[in-house]
Design an enzyme around this catalytic site. Sequence first.
Site, PDB file in Angstrom:
ATOM      1  N   SER A   7       0.604  -1.056  -1.704  1.00 16.86           N
ATOM      2  CA  SER A   7       1.720  -1.018  -2.656  1.00 16.86           C
ATOM      3  C   SER A   7       2.028  -2.435  -3.125  1.00 16.86           C
ATOM      4  O   SER A   7       2.406  -3.298  -2.316  1.00 16.86           O
ATOM      5  CB  SER A   7       2.962  -0.433  -1.983  1.00 16.86           C
ATOM      6  OG  SER A   7       4.110  -0.816  -2.723  1.00 16.86           O
ATOM      7  N   HIS A  32      -1.241   1.344  -5.288  1.00 18.32           N
ATOM      8  CA  HIS A  32       0.015   2.094  -5.390  1.00 18.32           C
ATOM      9  C   HIS A  32       1.034   1.236  -6.140  1.00 18.32           C
ATOM     10  O   HIS A  32       1.279   0.083  -5.765  1.00 18.32           O
ATOM     11  CB  HIS A  32       0.508   2.444  -3.986  1.00 18.32           C
ATOM     12  CG  HIS A  32       1.709   3.326  -3.959  1.00 18.32           C
ATOM     13  ND1 HIS A  32       1.642   4.697  -4.128  1.00 18.32           N
ATOM     14  CD2 HIS A  32       3.030   3.040  -3.785  1.00 18.32           C
ATOM     15  CE1 HIS A  32       2.862   5.208  -4.045  1.00 18.32           C
ATOM     16  NE2 HIS A  32       3.728   4.230  -3.838  1.00 18.32           N
ATOM     17  N   ASP A  34       4.839   0.960  -7.506  1.00 19.33           N
ATOM     18  CA  ASP A  34       6.195   1.486  -7.319  1.00 19.33           C
ATOM     19  C   ASP A  34       7.123   1.067  -8.447  1.00 19.33           C
ATOM     20  O   ASP A  34       7.515  -0.104  -8.537  1.00 19.33           O
ATOM     21  CB  ASP A  34       6.770   0.955  -5.998  1.00 19.33           C
ATOM     22  CG  ASP A  34       6.182   1.653  -4.787  1.00 19.33           C
ATOM     23  OD1 ASP A  34       6.157   2.896  -4.781  1.00 19.33           O
ATOM     24  OD2 ASP A  34       5.753   0.953  -3.849  1.00 19.33           O
ATOM     25  N   MET A  36      10.810   1.330 -10.103  1.00 19.30           N
ATOM     26  CA  MET A  36      12.193   1.663  -9.718  1.00 19.30           C
ATOM     27  C   MET A  36      13.146   1.328 -10.852  1.00 19.30           C
ATOM     28  O   MET A  36      13.007   0.279 -11.483  1.00 19.30           O
ATOM     29  CB  MET A  36      12.612   0.828  -8.507  1.00 19.30           C
ATOM     30  CG  MET A  36      11.715   1.005  -7.320  1.00 19.30           C
ATOM     31  SD  MET A  36      12.307  -0.058  -5.996  1.00 19.30           S
ATOM     32  CE  MET A  36      11.070   0.295  -4.770  1.00 19.30           C
ATOM     33  N   HIS A  65       3.921   5.549  -8.802  1.00 25.34           N
ATOM     34  CA  HIS A  65       5.008   6.263  -8.116  1.00 25.34           C
ATOM     35  C   HIS A  65       6.312   5.960  -8.851  1.00 25.34           C
ATOM     36  O   HIS A  65       6.847   4.854  -8.740  1.00 25.34           O
ATOM     37  CB  HIS A  65       5.048   5.768  -6.661  1.00 25.34           C
ATOM     38  CG  HIS A  65       6.145   6.355  -5.831  1.00 25.34           C
ATOM     39  ND1 HIS A  65       6.487   5.836  -4.592  1.00 25.34           N
ATOM     40  CD2 HIS A  65       6.973   7.405  -6.040  1.00 25.34           C
ATOM     41  CE1 HIS A  65       7.475   6.553  -4.081  1.00 25.34           C
ATOM     42  NE2 HIS A  65       7.795   7.500  -4.946  1.00 25.34           N
ATOM     43  N   MET A  67       9.979   6.078  -9.184  1.00 21.94           N
ATOM     44  CA  MET A  67      11.277   6.292  -8.539  1.00 21.94           C
ATOM     45  C   MET A  67      12.325   6.087  -9.619  1.00 21.94           C
ATOM     46  O   MET A  67      13.086   5.110  -9.612  1.00 21.94           O
ATOM     47  CB  MET A  67      11.437   5.319  -7.359  1.00 21.94           C
ATOM     48  CG  MET A  67      10.591   5.734  -6.170  1.00 21.94           C
ATOM     49  SD  MET A  67      10.506   4.448  -4.915  1.00 21.94           S
ATOM     50  CE  MET A  67       9.142   3.496  -5.554  1.00 21.94           C
ATOM     51  N   MET A 136       7.677  10.902   1.486  1.00 21.54           N
ATOM     52  CA  MET A 136       8.303   9.603   1.777  1.00 21.54           C
ATOM     53  C   MET A 136       8.615   9.526   3.271  1.00 21.54           C
ATOM     54  O   MET A 136       9.300  10.384   3.828  1.00 21.54           O
ATOM     55  CB  MET A 136       9.607   9.433   0.987  1.00 21.54           C
ATOM     56  CG  MET A 136       9.449   9.215  -0.513  1.00 21.54           C
ATOM     57  SD  MET A 136       8.392   7.826  -1.003  1.00 21.54           S
ATOM     58  CE  MET A 136       9.211   6.437  -0.237  1.00 21.54           C
ATOM     59  N   GLY A 141      13.000   2.961  -2.306  1.00 23.70           N
ATOM     60  CA  GLY A 141      13.806   1.873  -2.854  1.00 23.70           C
ATOM     61  C   GLY A 141      13.463   0.496  -2.362  1.00 23.70           C
ATOM     62  O   GLY A 141      13.758  -0.489  -3.021  1.00 23.70           O
ATOM     63  N   ASP A 174       4.123   7.536   2.423  1.00 26.76           N
ATOM     64  CA  ASP A 174       4.532   6.265   1.828  1.00 26.76           C
ATOM     65  C   ASP A 174       5.718   5.653   2.573  1.00 26.76           C
ATOM     66  O   ASP A 174       6.808   6.213   2.589  1.00 26.76           O
ATOM     67  CB  ASP A 174       4.914   6.520   0.358  1.00 26.76           C
ATOM     68  CG  ASP A 174       5.253   5.259  -0.413  1.00 26.76           C
ATOM     69  OD1 ASP A 174       5.161   4.160   0.155  1.00 26.76           O
ATOM     70  OD2 ASP A 174       5.615   5.384  -1.596  1.00 26.76           O
ATOM     71  N   GLY A 175       5.466   4.495   3.192  1.00 24.29           N
ATOM     72  CA  GLY A 175       6.536   3.719   3.801  1.00 24.29           C
ATOM     73  C   GLY A 175       6.408   3.535   5.294  1.00 24.29           C
ATOM     74  O   GLY A 175       6.205   4.490   6.045  1.00 24.29           O
TER      75      GLY A 175
HETATM   76  C1  DX5 Z   1       9.353   2.459  -1.032  1.00 24.04           C
HETATM   77  C2  DX5 Z   1       8.023   2.419  -1.747  1.00 24.04           C
HETATM   78  C3  DX5 Z   1       6.869   2.107  -0.856  1.00 24.04           C
HETATM   79  C4  DX5 Z   1       6.980   0.812  -0.125  1.00 24.04           C
HETATM   80  C5  DX5 Z   1       5.987   0.746   1.007  1.00 24.04           C
HETATM   81  O1  DX5 Z   1      10.315   2.836  -1.933  1.00 24.04           O
HETATM   82  O2  DX5 Z   1       7.752   3.637  -2.370  1.00 24.04           O
HETATM   83  O3  DX5 Z   1       5.639   2.209  -1.555  1.00 24.04           O
HETATM   84  O4  DX5 Z   1       6.835  -0.278  -0.962  1.00 24.04           O
HETATM   85  O5  DX5 Z   1       6.168  -0.474   1.632  1.00 24.04           O
HETATM   86  P1  DX5 Z   1       6.099  -0.698   3.200  1.00 24.04           P
HETATM   87  O6  DX5 Z   1       4.675  -0.446   3.583  1.00 24.04           O
HETATM   88  O7  DX5 Z   1       6.512  -2.106   3.330  1.00 24.04           O
HETATM   89  O8  DX5 Z   1       7.040   0.272   3.834  1.00 24.04           O
HETATM   90 ZN    ZN Z   2       5.736   4.159  -3.261  1.00 23.08          ZN
END
Ligand code: DX5
Ligand code: ZN
Length: 219
Positions: A7, A32, A34, A36, A65, A67, A136, A141, A174-175
């Site tokens: 990510s 990936h 992200d 937001m 992804h 969000m 998730m 976030g 994810d996460g």
């Molecule tokens: C969270 C994201 C993730 C996150 C993963 O909102 O969707 O993709 O960046 O990061 P780590 O691996 O640091 O939890």
């Molecule tokens: Zn993500």
Amino acid sequence: MSEIAPSILAADFNRLGEQIKEISLAGVNILHIDVMDGMFVPSISFGMPLIKSIRKESNLFFDVHLMINEPARYLREFADAGADSITVHKEACSNLKETLSDIKKLGLPASVSINPETPVQAVEDVLNLADMVLVMSVSPGSGGQPFNPGALDKVKKLKEIRQTRGLDYKIEIDGGVYKGNIASIVKSGVDILVSGTAVFNGNIPENINSLNKIIEGKV
Ligand code: DX5
Ligand code: ZN
């Protein structure tokens, strides 16, 4: 075999191009991304211009992804910017079925994501439309949060449904994925493991190699 999808949220944006090259050279296939909006989640990350500019330099599969609230408003723009697949959140869509269909109409795989507090049942009626389900394992976030093991129960349930209904969606988590828990997550049968901090903190190729070794069962 499970695959890692780094990510870029955890990347050093001052060196983003270089870091994406390092990832490719380390044998990764999926990036990936992200996005937001400061509404669906508190933070704001980046949008189409960034994707468009890294698209020019990278052949990686862009797993975008979203969000963001009501992502249906921006699907074409993300497709045009270079997304290879688009994930939307169940919690962010007023018409989830239509949003997933719209992604497919753009010629892209459509994926649905559920937050830690959303049960699998909440998306059961759209699983026939989904090319992937993103579970998730942290609250969306921000990166660097601890893995919520409840996500593995959802993976189990999603695998059961996939089997009984003869569906073929991929399962992504994810996460909070890192060296210390990746073996047990792989064992649960996920197809794609998103990892930010554990890939970008320190030496990127070394991190990817050691995560891959665990995935392959070599350590
Ligand atoms: C969270 C994201 C993730 C996150 C993963 O909102 O969707 O993709 O960046 O990061 P780590 O691996 O640091 O939890
Ligand atoms: Zn993500």
